[in-house]
Enzyme design. Structure first.
Site, PDB file in Angstrom:
ATOM      1  N   HIS A 135     -35.058   8.939 -31.022  1.00 39.82           N
ATOM      2  CA  HIS A 135     -35.576   9.449 -32.290  1.00 39.82           C
ATOM      3  C   HIS A 135     -35.825   8.284 -33.263  1.00 39.82           C
ATOM      4  O   HIS A 135     -36.823   8.270 -33.987  1.00 39.82           O
ATOM      5  CB  HIS A 135     -34.582  10.425 -32.922  1.00 39.82           C
ATOM      6  CG  HIS A 135     -34.730  11.835 -32.447  1.00 39.82           C
ATOM      7  ND1 HIS A 135     -35.942  12.473 -32.380  1.00 39.82           N
ATOM      8  CD2 HIS A 135     -33.805  12.747 -32.043  1.00 39.82           C
ATOM      9  CE1 HIS A 135     -35.769  13.712 -31.955  1.00 39.82           C
ATOM     10  NE2 HIS A 135     -34.484  13.897 -31.734  1.00 39.82           N
ATOM     11  N   GLU A 179     -30.710  10.396 -29.203  1.00 44.09           N
ATOM     12  CA  GLU A 179     -30.724  10.076 -30.633  1.00 44.09           C
ATOM     13  C   GLU A 179     -31.352   8.718 -30.914  1.00 44.09           C
ATOM     14  O   GLU A 179     -32.090   8.550 -31.888  1.00 44.09           O
ATOM     15  CB  GLU A 179     -29.305  10.132 -31.189  1.00 44.09           C
ATOM     16  CG  GLU A 179     -28.689  11.516 -31.170  1.00 44.09           C
ATOM     17  CD  GLU A 179     -29.536  12.560 -31.879  1.00 44.09           C
ATOM     18  OE1 GLU A 179     -30.265  12.193 -32.825  1.00 44.09           O
ATOM     19  OE2 GLU A 179     -29.500  13.726 -31.475  1.00 44.09           O
TER      20      GLU A 179
END
Length: 293
Positions: free
Chosen positions: A142, A139
């Site tokens: 990202h 994450e």
């Protein structure tokens, strides 16, 4: 931080989706004889992009009803994220937890200085700390690769194209709504109304899948443990099948941000899924682990 041609691929995909938006304006302009439609649709694209940029750190958080957490409330989550951001030399994002048993996680925000990472209560209960570290590394990448901005803008523009397609469908049924001098082409508008949302969905899916594969690889380099993410993905595939989210419009708009497809397989077409097949992702991670040994 990655060694992919991600920027070139994404630029090409964005060019395609904006060209599609302008093509819709061109079809309407050609049918009505009013070239202003091209400029109108260009402005719609720019306005949607700006909105997606400035609100990408809010929409998914709101859709998941997430609440902010502190180090005292989620010590393991905080410790992992702090360690990984220190390793990357980048700011600590805000941390959120969503009160749902559907296991998932996502990052949001337009850049590392305005970012948030969210885990559901379900994923915090499902994964061990090593697996959670793999997910959080994914994450964070990202955010660092600006994927959230990219996917949010792509989703916003694709949504606009789909809405315009519905309006074109309605207009084609009534012959464009003009008089004798109206040069509208109801058949052309009908074809565009059907094909434009399909093409926009395909392009959005391609953007999202490319970003997921790259975040898997880059996140595993950040954590140094590809097999931890592979193990987490196995659990998440089973967990999301047992406790799926309902595909409401708000959650459908946020689904592309999540590490695993949050819906039942029957609720989303494999063709339009924004997530690559889990088996393919796991195979890539296992291959990466073999190369790192």
């Amino acid at each position: 931080m990655h060694r992919h041609f991600n920027g070139l691929k994404t630029a090409g995909l964005f060019a395609a989706i904006f060209a599609l938006l302008l093509a819709i304006g061109g079809v309407i302009a050609g049918s009505t004889g009013n070239m202003a439609f091209i400029w109108i649709f260009a402005l719609i694209g720019l306005g949607t992009t700006a909105y997606g940029y400035w609100n990408s750190d809010k929409l998914a958080i709101r859709a998941m009803r997430a609440y902010p957490v502190t180090e005292q409330q989620q010590p393991a989550m905080y410790r992992i994220v702090h360690e990984l951001t220190t390793t990357a030399g980048l700011p600590m994002p805000s941390l959120f937890v969503s009160p749902t048993q559907a296991p998932n996680a996502f990052a949001t925000g337009r850049n590392p200085d305005h970012a948030a990472v969210c885990c559901t209560e379900g994923i915090l209960a499902l994964l061990d700390e090593r697996e959670l570290r793999g997910v959080l590394g994914h994450e964070l990448m990202h955010v660092y690769n600006r994927d959230i901005l990219t996917s949010s803008v792509a989703a916003a523009v694709a949504g606009i194209i789909s809405s315009i397609g519905q309006m074109l469908m309605f207009a084609s049924f009534f012959g464009g709504g003009g008089g004798r001098d109206n040069r509208s082409n109801p058949l052309g508008m009908l074809v565009m109304a059907m094909l434009a949302p399909f093409a926009a969905g395909i392009i959005q899916m391609a953007i999202s899948r490319t970003r997921e594969y790259d975040a898997d690889e880059d996140g595993s380099r950040l954590t140094g443990d590809p097999l931890a993410l592979a193990s987490a993905l196995r659990k998440l595939e089973q967990g999301t099948a047992q406790a799926p989210l309902q595909p409401t419009p708000q959650l459908q708009n946020a689904a592309h941000m999540m590490i695993a497809n949050p819906f039942r397989a029957k609720d989303v077409s494999r063709l339009f899924s924004t997530h690559p097949p889990t088996a393919d992702r796991i195979a890539r991670l296992e291959g990466m682990a073999g190369r790192l040994r």
